[in-house]
Design a protein around this motif. Structure first.
Motif, PDB file in Angstrom:
ATOM      1  N   SER A   1       0.760  -1.180   0.059  1.00  0.00           N
ATOM      2  CA  SER A   1       0.078   0.126  -0.149  1.00  0.00           C
ATOM      3  C   SER A   1       0.810   1.232   0.064  1.00  0.00           C
ATOM      4  O   SER A   1       0.380   2.137  -0.659  1.00  0.00           O
ATOM      5  CB  SER A   1      -0.951  -0.140   1.073  1.00  0.00           C
ATOM      6  OG  SER A   1      -0.222   0.116   2.409  1.00  0.00           O
ATOM      7  N   ASN A   2       2.127   1.355   0.625  1.00  0.00           N
ATOM      8  CA  ASN A   2       3.007   2.390   0.547  1.00  0.00           C
ATOM      9  C   ASN A   2       3.459   2.883  -0.665  1.00  0.00           C
ATOM     10  O   ASN A   2       3.161   3.924  -1.141  1.00  0.00           O
ATOM     11  CB  ASN A   2       3.915   2.162   1.395  1.00  0.00           C
ATOM     12  CG  ASN A   2       5.078   3.392   1.665  1.00  0.00           C
ATOM     13  OD1 ASN A   2       4.752   4.664   2.150  1.00  0.00           O
ATOM     14  ND2 ASN A   2       6.136   3.098   1.373  1.00  0.00           N
ATOM     15  N   TRP A   3       3.789   1.840  -1.416  1.00  0.00           N
ATOM     16  CA  TRP A   3       4.320   2.048  -2.858  1.00  0.00           C
ATOM     17  C   TRP A   3       3.236   2.436  -3.894  1.00  0.00           C
ATOM     18  O   TRP A   3       3.554   3.192  -4.789  1.00  0.00           O
ATOM     19  CB  TRP A   3       5.023   0.903  -3.286  1.00  0.00           C
ATOM     20  CG  TRP A   3       6.622   0.775  -2.753  1.00  0.00           C
ATOM     21  CD1 TRP A   3       7.358  -0.077  -2.010  1.00  0.00           C
ATOM     22  CD2 TRP A   3       7.492   1.687  -3.175  1.00  0.00           C
ATOM     23  NE1 TRP A   3       8.359   0.007  -1.590  1.00  0.00           N
ATOM     24  CE2 TRP A   3       8.717   1.122  -2.466  1.00  0.00           C
ATOM     25  CE3 TRP A   3       7.657   2.663  -4.047  1.00  0.00           C
ATOM     26  CZ2 TRP A   3       9.966   2.105  -2.478  1.00  0.00           C
ATOM     27  CZ3 TRP A   3       8.897   3.706  -4.052  1.00  0.00           C
ATOM     28  CH2 TRP A   3       9.914   3.105  -3.248  1.00  0.00           C
ATOM     29  N   GLN A   4       2.125   1.674  -3.468  1.00  0.00           N
ATOM     30  CA  GLN A   4       0.912   2.326  -4.467  1.00  0.00           C
ATOM     31  C   GLN A   4       0.550   3.551  -4.448  1.00  0.00           C
ATOM     32  O   GLN A   4       0.343   4.441  -5.347  1.00  0.00           O
ATOM     33  CB  GLN A   4      -0.165   1.122  -4.049  1.00  0.00           C
ATOM     34  CG  GLN A   4      -0.335  -0.107  -4.295  1.00  0.00           C
ATOM     35  CD  GLN A   4      -1.478  -0.973  -4.128  1.00  0.00           C
ATOM     36  OE1 GLN A   4      -2.757  -0.437  -4.198  1.00  0.00           O
ATOM     37  NE2 GLN A   4      -1.254  -2.219  -3.365  1.00  0.00           N
ATOM     38  N   ASP A   5       0.817   4.086  -2.995  1.00  0.00           N
ATOM     39  CA  ASP A   5       0.269   5.428  -2.483  1.00  0.00           C
ATOM     40  C   ASP A   5       1.247   6.268  -3.106  1.00  0.00           C
ATOM     41  O   ASP A   5       1.009   7.444  -3.786  1.00  0.00           O
ATOM     42  CB  ASP A   5       0.416   5.764  -0.992  1.00  0.00           C
ATOM     43  CG  ASP A   5      -1.091   5.106  -0.478  1.00  0.00           C
ATOM     44  OD1 ASP A   5      -1.870   4.930  -1.236  1.00  0.00           O
ATOM     45  OD2 ASP A   5      -0.921   5.066   0.802  1.00  0.00           O
ATOM     46  N   ILE A   6       2.564   6.100  -3.207  1.00  0.00           N
ATOM     47  CA  ILE A   6       3.742   6.773  -3.927  1.00  0.00           C
ATOM     48  C   ILE A   6       3.472   6.976  -5.728  1.00  0.00           C
ATOM     49  O   ILE A   6       3.420   7.848  -5.820  1.00  0.00           O
ATOM     50  CB  ILE A   6       5.012   6.150  -3.828  1.00  0.00           C
ATOM     51  CG1 ILE A   6       5.542   6.309  -2.208  1.00  0.00           C
ATOM     52  CG2 ILE A   6       6.217   6.909  -4.597  1.00  0.00           C
ATOM     53  CD1 ILE A   6       6.627   5.434  -1.841  1.00  0.00           C
ATOM     54  N   ILE A   7       3.149   5.870  -6.075  1.00  0.00           N
ATOM     55  CA  ILE A   7       2.842   5.934  -7.578  1.00  0.00           C
ATOM     56  C   ILE A   7       1.526   6.474  -8.019  1.00  0.00           C
ATOM     57  O   ILE A   7       1.620   7.328  -8.973  1.00  0.00           O
ATOM     58  CB  ILE A   7       2.618   4.310  -8.056  1.00  0.00           C
ATOM     59  CG1 ILE A   7       4.255   3.747  -8.088  1.00  0.00           C
ATOM     60  CG2 ILE A   7       2.173   4.299  -9.537  1.00  0.00           C
ATOM     61  CD1 ILE A   7       3.991   2.251  -8.359  1.00  0.00           C
ATOM     62  N   TYR A   8       0.466   6.323  -7.176  1.00  0.00           N
ATOM     63  CA  TYR A   8      -0.803   7.458  -7.384  1.00  0.00           C
ATOM     64  C   TYR A   8      -0.437   8.701  -7.110  1.00  0.00           C
ATOM     65  O   TYR A   8      -0.790   9.643  -7.950  1.00  0.00           O
ATOM     66  CB  TYR A   8      -1.517   6.854  -6.420  1.00  0.00           C
ATOM     67  CG  TYR A   8      -2.539   5.766  -6.332  1.00  0.00           C
ATOM     68  CD1 TYR A   8      -3.274   5.486  -7.790  1.00  0.00           C
ATOM     69  CD2 TYR A   8      -2.742   4.906  -5.531  1.00  0.00           C
ATOM     70  CE1 TYR A   8      -3.858   4.328  -8.033  1.00  0.00           C
ATOM     71  CE2 TYR A   8      -3.553   3.694  -5.752  1.00  0.00           C
ATOM     72  CZ  TYR A   8      -4.161   3.330  -7.016  1.00  0.00           C
ATOM     73  OH  TYR A   8      -4.685   2.231  -7.292  1.00  0.00           O
ATOM     74  N   GLY A   9       0.584   9.084  -6.230  1.00  0.00           N
ATOM     75  CA  GLY A   9       0.969  10.447  -6.021  1.00  0.00           C
ATOM     76  C   GLY A   9       1.758  10.967  -7.060  1.00  0.00           C
ATOM     77  O   GLY A   9       1.533  12.219  -7.469  1.00  0.00           O
ATOM     78  N   ILE A  10       2.641  10.194  -7.715  1.00  0.00           N
ATOM     79  CA  ILE A  10       3.410  10.815  -8.842  1.00  0.00           C
ATOM     80  C   ILE A  10       2.366  10.856 -10.184  1.00  0.00           C
ATOM     81  O   ILE A  10       2.493  11.935 -10.810  1.00  0.00           O
ATOM     82  CB  ILE A  10       4.550   9.618  -9.120  1.00  0.00           C
ATOM     83  CG1 ILE A  10       5.514   9.613  -8.038  1.00  0.00           C
ATOM     84  CG2 ILE A  10       5.008  10.172 -10.596  1.00  0.00           C
ATOM     85  CD1 ILE A  10       6.448   8.633  -8.202  1.00  0.00           C
ATOM     86  N   ASN A  11       1.577   9.863 -10.270  1.00  0.00           N
ATOM     87  CA  ASN A  11       0.294   9.801 -11.369  1.00  0.00           C
ATOM     88  C   ASN A  11      -0.347  11.091 -11.407  1.00  0.00           C
ATOM     89  O   ASN A  11      -0.787  11.905 -12.324  1.00  0.00           O
ATOM     90  CB  ASN A  11      -0.429   8.450 -11.550  1.00  0.00           C
ATOM     91  CG  ASN A  11       0.375   7.381 -11.974  1.00  0.00           C
ATOM     92  OD1 ASN A  11       1.307   7.703 -12.656  1.00  0.00           O
ATOM     93  ND2 ASN A  11      -0.121   6.188 -11.825  1.00  0.00           N
ATOM     94  N   ARG A  12      -0.553  11.743 -10.090  1.00  0.00           N
ATOM     95  CA  ARG A  12      -1.626  12.761 -10.182  1.00  0.00           C
ATOM     96  C   ARG A  12      -0.887  13.989 -10.355  1.00  0.00           C
ATOM     97  O   ARG A  12      -1.528  15.239 -10.545  1.00  0.00           O
ATOM     98  CB  ARG A  12      -2.049  12.874  -8.667  1.00  0.00           C
ATOM     99  CG  ARG A  12      -3.148  12.057  -8.259  1.00  0.00           C
ATOM    100  CD  ARG A  12      -3.965  12.720  -6.790  1.00  0.00           C
ATOM    101  NE  ARG A  12      -3.068  12.301  -5.785  1.00  0.00           N
ATOM    102  CZ  ARG A  12      -2.573  11.079  -4.830  1.00  0.00           C
ATOM    103  NH1 ARG A  12      -3.368  10.211  -5.177  1.00  0.00           N
ATOM    104  NH2 ARG A  12      -1.907  11.354  -3.897  1.00  0.00           N
TER     105      ARG A  12
END
Length: 490
Positions: free
Chosen positions: A139-150
């Motif tokens: 979940s931590n890495w998912q949040d990081i990737i979502y953050g970059i995509n945003r």
């Protein structure tokens, strides 16, 4: 007929990693390779950023050697005059990575801990994970990737969009949505098939070491440069193949019409449809050049005679799956399989093949999408999508013949595996498969083994791209005949 494309070979990630290992065993420096890759990528990025007037760049680094590429890219971009900042996870234990981190710091780049962006950037360079990622991200890495995509800026991935399966093209379960991917050493299948096209953006190959004899590709990108032979001035309708379209249940007449019209648009000299007579009036009103037979009135002798008059058959469009359809499948299947015809199996013919598995002859072209492939292999559709390359090989092992696994980055397995890189999302609409079946039958009727299945699939995709020039949404399969006419006459 095919024109080879330079750097068109595609590799499994494990083959790329083994190739690197062999390179290092020859006393070549692993850190030297990292520097070469980063330098080559930074040069291309410099040109891209200059062209798009980008100055402020964030480089996002993970914990492995892919992050090392990121640190060095950041250093080289800073030296070239760009405003660069690094955001990074705690580095791993790799010696090369540690050296890259130290070089970046010596260049005045002090990484920010984690990925809490201090400002907005015009570009974000993704160096989180490379091709070695083989697990679902937490979940931590998912949040990081979502953050970059945003973020609003341009996204650039090094080697592969982080989170994307290098061999499958599937996010695990999320991935960076890149505008550009600069992939190292060799192309990976996941960039082109599955969901890869959605995430990879424009792909550039960074080739910095020579291939050795042990490196073997798993596929080849299908060339877009396909030129059909010019027609001879003394040709006539009998010179260009006769296509038979078999299907058209009483409740489903549209599929055979689209297949037949596509066959004519691709250049067939004659086209006959054998379908329920209920559809004959509609067919003639659309295309009076199509010849018709009442599928319900044909005797065994008449079916045999009809097969002897044609060069190619496409079978299954709108056939249905009820008792009538089963009888028709059994009446035609062995007859065409025991012939010398070019045979396209599509739609409901594949559904019956799954229930009555038989070995296909070498001139049979089976064209399932993932759902149909799942039925043929008695698996779930998601299982097919998780490894499309393995799925198409399993289909050929089980049934023989030649195979097309349709979808984004369609896979074509003939003597070897090809990946179609043309086509667009607008083609995800009813009837496209029927059009493709008609094209395959038509071009095989005309050229037999002088044209390859992957070339026909590419022509179909290029026609779709032609049709989508004014927009993908609302694209209609029945309009494909006009685009097909254009691409086969280029």
């Amino acid at each position: 007929m095919q024109q080879q494309v330079y750097h068109s070979l595609v590799y499994h990630s494990q083959s790329i990693q083994a190739w690197e290992k062999r390179w290092f065993q020859q006393q070549n420096s692993s850190y030297g390779l990292m520097q070469q890759m980063a330098w080559a990528i930074s040069q291309q990025l410099g040109t891209l950023f200059f062209r798009q007037k980008i100055k402020k760049i964030a480089v996002c680094c993970g914990q492995g050697n892919n992050a090392g590429d990121g640190y060095l890219v950041a250093k080289y971009l800073k030296q070239a005059g760009f405003q660069v900042e690094i955001y990074a996870a705690e580095p791993g234990s790799s010696r090369d990575l540690a050296t890259a981190v130290q070089e970046a710091k010596q260049a005045g780049l002090q990484p920010y801990s984690q990925f809490d962006f201090q400002t907005e950037y015009e570009a974000y360079v993704d160096a989180l994970f490379g091709i070695g990622l083989n697990r679902q991200l937490d979940s931590n890495w998912q949040d990081i990737i979502y953050g970059i995509n945003r973020q609003n800026g341009l996204k650039i991935s090094i080697d592969i969009p982080s989170g994307l399966g290098a061999n499958t093209g599937q996010p695990m379960p999320v991935a960076i949505k890149a505008d550009y991917t600069f992939t190292g050493l060799g192309f990976k299948a996941g960039l082109f098939t599955g969901q890869g096209k959605e995430y990879a953006g424009k792909i550039e190959l960074i080739s910095v070491i020579p291939a050795d004899t042990e490196l073997q590709p798993i596929a080849q990108l299908a060339s877009h440069q396909i030129q059909l032979p010019k027609r001879q001035t003394f040709g006539h309708k009998g010179s260009y193949g006769h296509v038979l379209v078999i299907g058209g249940h009483a409740n489903m007449g549209g599929a055979v019409i689209m297949a037949a019209e596509a066959a004519f648009a691709a250049g067939a000299g004659k086209v006959t449809i054998a379908c329920d007579a209920k559809h004959h009036t509609a067919i003639l009103s659309r295309a009076p050049n199509i010849m018709l037979r009442d599928i319900n009135a044909l005797t065994v002798e008449q079916r045999i005679a009809l097969i002897q008059q044609v060069d190619a058959v496409c079978f299954g469009m709108g056939l249905g799956r009820d008792e009538w359809a089963k009888e028709q499948y059994q009446a035609w299947f062995d007859l065409i399989q025991n012939s010398d015809l070019e045979i396209v199996l599509d739609a409901d013919a594949l559904w019956f093949l799954a229930r009555q598995p038989q070995i296909l002859n070498s001139k049979t072209y089976a064209t399932p999408h993932s759902g149909e492939a799942a039925t043929l292999l008695q698996k779930g559709t998601q299982e097919i999508e998780l490894d499309r390359v393995a799925a198409i090989h399993t289909l050929q092992q089980k049934y023989q013949g030649q195979w097309l696994l349709k979808g984004s980055g369609s896979l074509i397995l003939e003597e070897k595996l090809y990946i179609c890189t043309a086509g667009n999302a607008g083609m995800g609409t009813g009837g496209m498969g029927d059009v493709l079946a008609g094209m395959i039958a038509s071009l095989k009727a005309q050229f037999k083994q002088k044209i390859h299945l992957h070339e026909i699939v590419t022509l179909h995709a290029l026609a779709g791209d032609e049709l989508a020039k004014n927009g993908q949404r609302g694209l209609q399969a029945q309009d494909m005949k006009h685009a097909i006419y254009q691409v086969v006459n280029r």
